[in-house]
Design a protein around this motif. Structure first.
Motif, PDB file in Angstrom:
ATOM      1  N   ARG A 275       0.830  -1.212   0.000  1.00 10.62           N
ATOM      2  CA  ARG A 275       0.000   0.000   0.000  1.00 10.62           C
ATOM      3  C   ARG A 275       0.858   1.253   0.000  1.00 10.62           C
ATOM      4  NH1 ARG A 275      -3.135  -3.176   3.655  1.00 10.62           N
ATOM      5  NH2 ARG A 275      -2.125  -2.149   5.431  1.00 10.62           N
ATOM      6  N   LEU A 276       1.963   1.204   0.782  1.00  9.24           N
ATOM      7  CA  LEU A 276       2.865   2.356   0.825  1.00  9.24           C
ATOM      8  C   LEU A 276       3.509   2.587  -0.534  1.00  9.24           C
ATOM      9  CD1 LEU A 276       4.254   4.539   2.513  1.00  9.24           C
ATOM     10  CD2 LEU A 276       6.016   2.855   3.109  1.00  9.24           C
ATOM     11  N   SER A 277       3.929   1.478  -1.187  1.00 11.21           N
ATOM     12  CA  SER A 277       4.526   1.606  -2.509  1.00 11.21           C
ATOM     13  C   SER A 277       3.514   2.131  -3.523  1.00 11.21           C
ATOM     14  CB  SER A 277       5.071   0.243  -2.961  1.00 11.21           C
ATOM     15  OG  SER A 277       5.602   0.318  -4.266  1.00 11.21           O
ATOM     16  N   MET A 278       2.285   1.612  -3.449  1.00 14.59           N
ATOM     17  CA  MET A 278       1.243   2.083  -4.360  1.00 14.59           C
ATOM     18  C   MET A 278       0.935   3.555  -4.114  1.00 14.59           C
ATOM     19  SD  MET A 278      -2.584   0.515  -4.917  1.00 14.59           S
ATOM     20  CE  MET A 278      -1.840  -1.100  -5.262  1.00 14.59           C
ATOM     21  N   THR A 279       0.876   3.940  -2.823  1.00 17.67           N
ATOM     22  CA  THR A 279       0.632   5.344  -2.491  1.00 17.67           C
ATOM     23  C   THR A 279       1.752   6.228  -2.995  1.00 17.67           C
ATOM     24  OG1 THR A 279      -0.582   4.667  -0.505  1.00 17.67           O
ATOM     25  CG2 THR A 279       0.165   6.952  -0.608  1.00 17.67           C
ATOM     26  N   ARG A 280       3.002   5.735  -2.850  1.00 15.52           N
ATOM     27  CA  ARG A 280       4.149   6.514  -3.324  1.00 15.52           C
ATOM     28  C   ARG A 280       4.075   6.701  -4.837  1.00 15.52           C
ATOM     29  NH1 ARG A 280       8.796   5.095  -5.527  1.00 15.52           N
ATOM     30  NH2 ARG A 280       8.448   2.885  -5.058  1.00 15.52           N
ATOM     31  N   LYS A 281       3.714   5.624  -5.553  1.00 13.42           N
ATOM     32  CA  LYS A 281       3.587   5.739  -7.006  1.00 13.42           C
ATOM     33  C   LYS A 281       2.466   6.702  -7.384  1.00 13.42           C
ATOM     34  CE  LYS A 281       5.391   1.111  -8.036  1.00 13.42           C
ATOM     35  NZ  LYS A 281       5.074  -0.223  -8.600  1.00 13.42           N
ATOM     36  N   GLN A 282       1.347   6.633  -6.636  1.00 10.23           N
ATOM     37  CA  GLN A 282       0.252   7.560  -6.911  1.00 10.23           C
ATOM     38  C   GLN A 282       0.666   8.998  -6.652  1.00 10.23           C
ATOM     39  OE1 GLN A 282      -2.943   6.091  -4.471  1.00 10.23           O
ATOM     40  NE2 GLN A 282      -3.525   4.494  -5.932  1.00 10.23           N
ATOM     41  N   LEU A 283       1.425   9.199  -5.543  1.00  7.88           N
ATOM     42  CA  LEU A 283       1.890  10.548  -5.234  1.00  7.88           C
ATOM     43  C   LEU A 283       2.849  11.056  -6.304  1.00  7.88           C
ATOM     44  CD1 LEU A 283       2.462  10.339  -1.364  1.00  7.88           C
ATOM     45  CD2 LEU A 283       0.666  11.584  -2.569  1.00  7.88           C
ATOM     46  N   GLU A 284       3.741  10.157  -6.758  1.00  5.48           N
ATOM     47  CA  GLU A 284       4.653  10.559  -7.827  1.00  5.48           C
ATOM     48  C   GLU A 284       3.892  10.912  -9.096  1.00  5.48           C
ATOM     49  OE1 GLU A 284       7.300   7.294  -8.260  1.00  5.48           O
ATOM     50  OE2 GLU A 284       8.533   7.822  -6.511  1.00  5.48           O
ATOM     51  N   SER A 285       2.850  10.104  -9.400  1.00  9.25           N
ATOM     52  CA  SER A 285       2.044  10.401 -10.577  1.00  9.25           C
ATOM     53  C   SER A 285       1.310  11.721 -10.414  1.00  9.25           C
ATOM     54  CB  SER A 285       1.035   9.261 -10.813  1.00  9.25           C
ATOM     55  OG  SER A 285       0.187   9.562 -11.901  1.00  9.25           O
ATOM     56  N   HIS A 287       2.205  14.151  -8.450  1.00  9.95           N
ATOM     57  CA  HIS A 287       3.198  15.227  -8.455  1.00  9.95           C
ATOM     58  C   HIS A 287       3.591  15.577  -9.884  1.00  9.95           C
ATOM     59  CE1 HIS A 287       7.282  16.984  -8.110  1.00  9.95           C
ATOM     60  NE2 HIS A 287       6.777  17.544  -7.020  1.00  9.95           N
ATOM     61  N   ARG A 288       3.751  14.532 -10.712  1.00  8.41           N
ATOM     62  CA  ARG A 288       4.095  14.773 -12.110  1.00  8.41           C
ATOM     63  C   ARG A 288       2.957  15.511 -12.820  1.00  8.41           C
ATOM     64  NH1 ARG A 288       5.161  10.148 -12.976  1.00  8.41           N
ATOM     65  NH2 ARG A 288       3.260   9.354 -13.945  1.00  8.41           N
ATOM     66  N   LYS A 289       1.719  15.079 -12.568  1.00  6.41           N
ATOM     67  CA  LYS A 289       0.583  15.763 -13.179  1.00  6.41           C
ATOM     68  C   LYS A 289       0.477  17.199 -12.690  1.00  6.41           C
ATOM     69  CE  LYS A 289      -2.196  11.557 -13.790  1.00  6.41           C
ATOM     70  NZ  LYS A 289      -3.448  10.851 -13.390  1.00  6.41           N
ATOM     71  N   LEU A 290       0.757  17.388 -11.377  1.00  4.78           N
ATOM     72  CA  LEU A 290       0.710  18.744 -10.832  1.00  4.78           C
ATOM     73  C   LEU A 290       1.764  19.625 -11.477  1.00  4.78           C
ATOM     74  CD1 LEU A 290      -0.420  20.767  -8.789  1.00  4.78           C
ATOM     75  CD2 LEU A 290       1.192  19.864  -7.095  1.00  4.78           C
ATOM     76  N   GLY A 291       2.963  19.050 -11.661  1.00  2.00           N
ATOM     77  CA  GLY A 291       4.015  19.814 -12.325  1.00  2.00           C
ATOM     78  C   GLY A 291       3.612  20.206 -13.742  1.00  2.00           C
ATOM     79  N   GLU A 292       3.023  19.239 -14.458  1.00  2.00           N
ATOM     80  CA  GLU A 292       2.571  19.541 -15.823  1.00  2.00           C
ATOM     81  C   GLU A 292       1.471  20.599 -15.805  1.00  2.00           C
ATOM     82  OE1 GLU A 292       1.359  15.778 -17.267  1.00  2.00           O
ATOM     83  OE2 GLU A 292       3.411  14.994 -17.535  1.00  2.00           O
ATOM     84  N   ALA A 293       0.563  20.497 -14.806  1.00  2.00           N
ATOM     85  CA  ALA A 293      -0.517  21.488 -14.707  1.00  2.00           C
ATOM     86  C   ALA A 293       0.035  22.869 -14.390  1.00  2.00           C
ATOM     87  CB  ALA A 293      -1.517  21.055 -13.633  1.00  2.00           C
ATOM     88  N   LEU A 294       1.065  22.914 -13.531  1.00  2.86           N
ATOM     89  CA  LEU A 294       1.672  24.203 -13.199  1.00  2.86           C
ATOM     90  C   LEU A 294       2.355  24.823 -14.415  1.00  2.86           C
ATOM     91  CD1 LEU A 294       3.197  23.463  -9.666  1.00  2.86           C
ATOM     92  CD2 LEU A 294       1.223  24.903 -10.208  1.00  2.86           C
ATOM     93  N   VAL A 295       2.994  23.966 -15.212  1.00  4.21           N
ATOM     94  CA  VAL A 295       3.628  24.477 -16.440  1.00  4.21           C
ATOM     95  C   VAL A 295       2.566  25.044 -17.377  1.00  4.21           C
ATOM     96  CG1 VAL A 295       4.907  23.805 -18.500  1.00  4.21           C
ATOM     97  CG2 VAL A 295       5.618  22.950 -16.262  1.00  4.21           C
ATOM     98  N   ARG A 296       1.458  24.287 -17.523  1.00  5.23           N
ATOM     99  CA  ARG A 296       0.378  24.782 -18.391  1.00  5.23           C
ATOM    100  C   ARG A 296      -0.234  26.061 -17.834  1.00  5.23           C
ATOM    101  NH1 ARG A 296      -0.935  19.204 -18.454  1.00  5.23           N
ATOM    102  NH2 ARG A 296      -2.631  19.580 -16.978  1.00  5.23           N
ATOM    103  N   LEU A 297      -0.388  26.103 -16.493  1.00  2.00           N
ATOM    104  CA  LEU A 297      -0.949  27.302 -15.872  1.00  2.00           C
ATOM    105  C   LEU A 297      -0.034  28.505 -16.078  1.00  2.00           C
ATOM    106  CD1 LEU A 297      -3.057  28.702 -14.104  1.00  2.00           C
ATOM    107  CD2 LEU A 297      -1.805  27.887 -12.084  1.00  2.00           C
ATOM    108  N   GLU A 298       1.268  28.271 -15.888  1.00  2.00           N
ATOM    109  CA  GLU A 298       2.218  29.364 -16.088  1.00  2.00           C
ATOM    110  C   GLU A 298       2.192  29.854 -17.531  1.00  2.00           C
ATOM    111  OE1 GLU A 298       7.010  30.240 -15.500  1.00  2.00           O
ATOM    112  OE2 GLU A 298       6.133  28.327 -14.890  1.00  2.00           O
ATOM    113  N   GLN A 299       2.099  28.909 -18.468  1.00  2.00           N
ATOM    114  CA  GLN A 299       2.039  29.308 -19.872  1.00  2.00           C
ATOM    115  C   GLN A 299       0.737  30.063 -20.168  1.00  2.00           C
ATOM    116  OE1 GLN A 299       4.436  29.028 -22.168  1.00  2.00           O
ATOM    117  NE2 GLN A 299       3.106  30.155 -23.584  1.00  2.00           N
ATOM    118  N   THR A 300      -0.376  29.581 -19.575  1.00  2.00           N
ATOM    119  CA  THR A 300      -1.659  30.261 -19.768  1.00  2.00           C
ATOM    120  C   THR A 300      -1.613  31.673 -19.210  1.00  2.00           C
ATOM    121  OG1 THR A 300      -2.826  28.139 -19.630  1.00  2.00           O
ATOM    122  CG2 THR A 300      -4.130  30.129 -19.285  1.00  2.00           C
ATOM    123  N   MET A 301      -1.017  31.813 -17.999  1.00  2.00           N
ATOM    124  CA  MET A 301      -0.908  33.141 -17.397  1.00  2.00           C
ATOM    125  C   MET A 301      -0.007  34.047 -18.243  1.00  2.00           C
ATOM    126  SD  MET A 301      -0.601  32.110 -13.354  1.00  2.00           S
ATOM    127  CE  MET A 301      -0.419  33.825 -12.848  1.00  2.00           C
TER     128      MET A 301
END
Length: 542
Positions: A275-285, A287-301
């Motif tokens: 469960r911890l490993s699955m949670t870590r993978k979900q968090l990494e995923s 985090h990656r999606k959040l990073g991509e969203a932040l890049v898109r948000l920054e570009q939109t702004m």
């Protein structure tokens, strides 16, 4: 063709067939062989090893299930933990009192050790059945669980100690369960069959629970009970205390506890890490999606800032060029109005005055648009302040210079020793001036009396909302003014066939800075027409 799946049904069937085959094979070989028994020392060595393992597993299950159940408020886990505490203690008493051990209790160690075994197996199966009894689990809420938690462990210890005292002191008064010569007695076999029947019920219940929840731990318990059933069957047919059938029964118990131990390891060690490993993978995923969203948000702004800058540039060009085009028209219109030929013809004069009025409105519209665009380009973090106590005298002086032919008297209620800081800076200052200028234009009296009533209406620590009331004389245009102010609440009014007045732009600018404008005509003020009220956020400092 359907793909074969090794499901729970197949798993239990394989275990039953395997146990039945081993049980039948060893039973036949032992009965038809002259090597029925084995030496006492050899048997005790194997017996001690097997019992130590089962005791260790029982106490491990108690530790893991008990403390994890305490944290998760899991009633079944807590019951199973208390059950295996009793089983571990009673198995230890069984091992220590077994015939041939130096710590044998009483004059009949065979009878004593058998009773300890029976009490342990009864505790085991009854505890496992209680743990999956749905009505009982549903009735145990969080408050009841907290009260029952310590009582359960106390009951498990009391049960083990009560069994120990009862068997060790009164074993000679209890029914005989086995005999050195004949093996298990009728009473002993009946008790074993009762235990077997309860274990069959337990297998069904835990198999159903696994089907409903998908928890492998429940399936493992059902599998372990299959081995324990054949263990109990072995103890109904053995003939000597140290024969191979007796040893086979202990081996079945050993295998059953291995399955329980494997389930414990999976539940307490492997599953949390999975469960911890699955949670870590979900968090990494994530985090990656959040990073991509932040890049898109920054570009939109960034794109928005560029678009806003371009829009402002286009608007500046428009305002500047339209103003340059309107200025000559206004000059020519004024020249026409003053021309002698126009003055002689009333109709032409009226047309020239309408042209001049429309041109002035167009010029005012361009000026108001520029003020609104400039105000809304300011972000809240950069809002400036204006001191109203210092600004009012300056505004009065500018107002008098603009209307040199009028005598203007402005009275207000501001404490000259205090500071009234309004959010919005020069934009708010400009609105206050234009409202007073409108009051002069709409007042035909001379001198012009303007009263400004200033009061704080709400305070939140250092933030205060100020109310400024201006009195107007002319009620003829009140409907038009209210319509211009109400555009914020009714956008459809904006598209009527008329030009927005300064009050419309004042409303938008005040809204941007957190204020608003109100037209109050509910009660006619003596000597005045209606009230223009400004609610302005700001700060107070003394």
């Amino acid at each position: 063709m359907k793909k074969f799946s090794f499901g729970s049904d197949t798993y239990l069937i394989v275990l039953i067939v395997l146990c039945a085959s081993v049980f039948s094979l060893i039973s036949v070989l032992t009965v038809n062989s002259t090597l029925i028994g084995m030496s006492q020392s050899s048997f005790l060595a194997v017996h001690i090893a097997l019992e130590v393992f089962t005791i260790a597993v029982s106490l491990s299950i108690f530790g893991v299930r008990w403390f994890s159940g305490r944290i998760s408020k899991d009633f079944p886990s807590t019951i199973i933990g208390a059950t295996f505490l009793s089983v571990g203690l009673l198995d230890m008493f069984h091992m220590l009192s077994y015939p041939g051990m130096s710590t044998a209790i009483g004059d009949n160690p065979l009878q004593v050790s058998t009773y300890f075994w029976v009490f342990a197996r009864l505790a085991l199966i009854i505890g496992l059945l209680i743990a999956v009894y749905p009505p009982l689990e549903k009735r145990v809420n969080s408050g009841m669980f907290n009260r029952m938690f310590n009582q359960l462990i106390l009951f498990a210890i009391v049960y083990a100690m009560f069994s120990f005292i009862l068997v060790s002191l009164y074993y000679d008064s209890l029914p005989s369960l086995n005999s050195v010569v004949e093996g298990p007695t009728t009473v002993g076999r009946i008790i074993e069959y009762v235990v077997i029947g309860l274990m069959i019920v337990g297998i069904i219940q835990y198999w159903r629970l696994h089907k409903r929840t998908g928890d492998l731990a429940d399936l493992h318990i059902a599998g372990a009970l299959i081995f324990l059933i054949f263990q109990e069957l072995s103890f109904t047919i053995y003939s000597e205390q140290y024969d191979y059938i007796n040893l086979m029964g202990h081996l079945f118990g050993f295998l059953g506890f291995i399955i329980i131990f494997a389930s414990l390891i999976r539940t307490a060690v492997i599953a949390p890490f999975e469960r911890l490993s699955m949670t870590r993978k979900q968090l990494e995923s994530e985090h990656r999606k959040l990073g991509e969203a932040l890049v898109r948000l920054e570009q939109t702004m960034k794109d928005e800032r560029i678009a806003k800058s371009r829009t402002q540039t286009y608007f500046d060009f428009l305002a500047h060029d339209v103003s340059n085009m309107i200025s000559p028209i206004m000059i020519y219109a004024e020249m026409l109005c003053q021309s002698e030929s126009i003055l002689k013809d009333p109709d032409n004069k009226e047309h020239a005055e309408k042209i001049l009025t429309q041109v002035k409105q167009a010029g005012a519209l361009i000026n108001n648009l520029r003020q609104l665009a400039d105000a809304e380009s300011i972000i809240p973090h950069d809002f400036s302040m204006v001191d109203l106590t210092a600004a009012l005298p300056e505004l009065e002086e500018v107002l008098r210079r603009k209307h040199p032919d009028r005598i203007i008297n402005i009275t207000h209620t501001i404490d000259p020793k205090g500071l009234i800081l309004l959010i919005g800076g020069e934009h708010i200052e400009s609105i206050i001036f234009e409202i007073m200028d409108e009051a002069v234009k709409r007042n035909e009296n001379n001198p012009v009396e303007i009263a400004v009533d200033i009061n704080p209406i709400s305070t939140n620590q250092d933030i205060v909302t100020w109310e400024l009331k201006f009195g107007y004389f002319d009620r003829a245009h009140i409907a038009e003014i209210k319509d211009n102010v109400d555009i914020l609440s009714d956008p459809e009014k904006r598209f009527r066939r008329r030009v927005a007045s300064a009050f419309t732009f004042h409303s938008y600018i005040l809204q941007h800075f957190g204020g608003r404008i109100i037209i109050d005509d509910t009660t006619e003020i003596p000597g005045k027409g209606f009230l223009v009220i400004l609610e302005l956020p700001g700060q107070t400092s003394k």
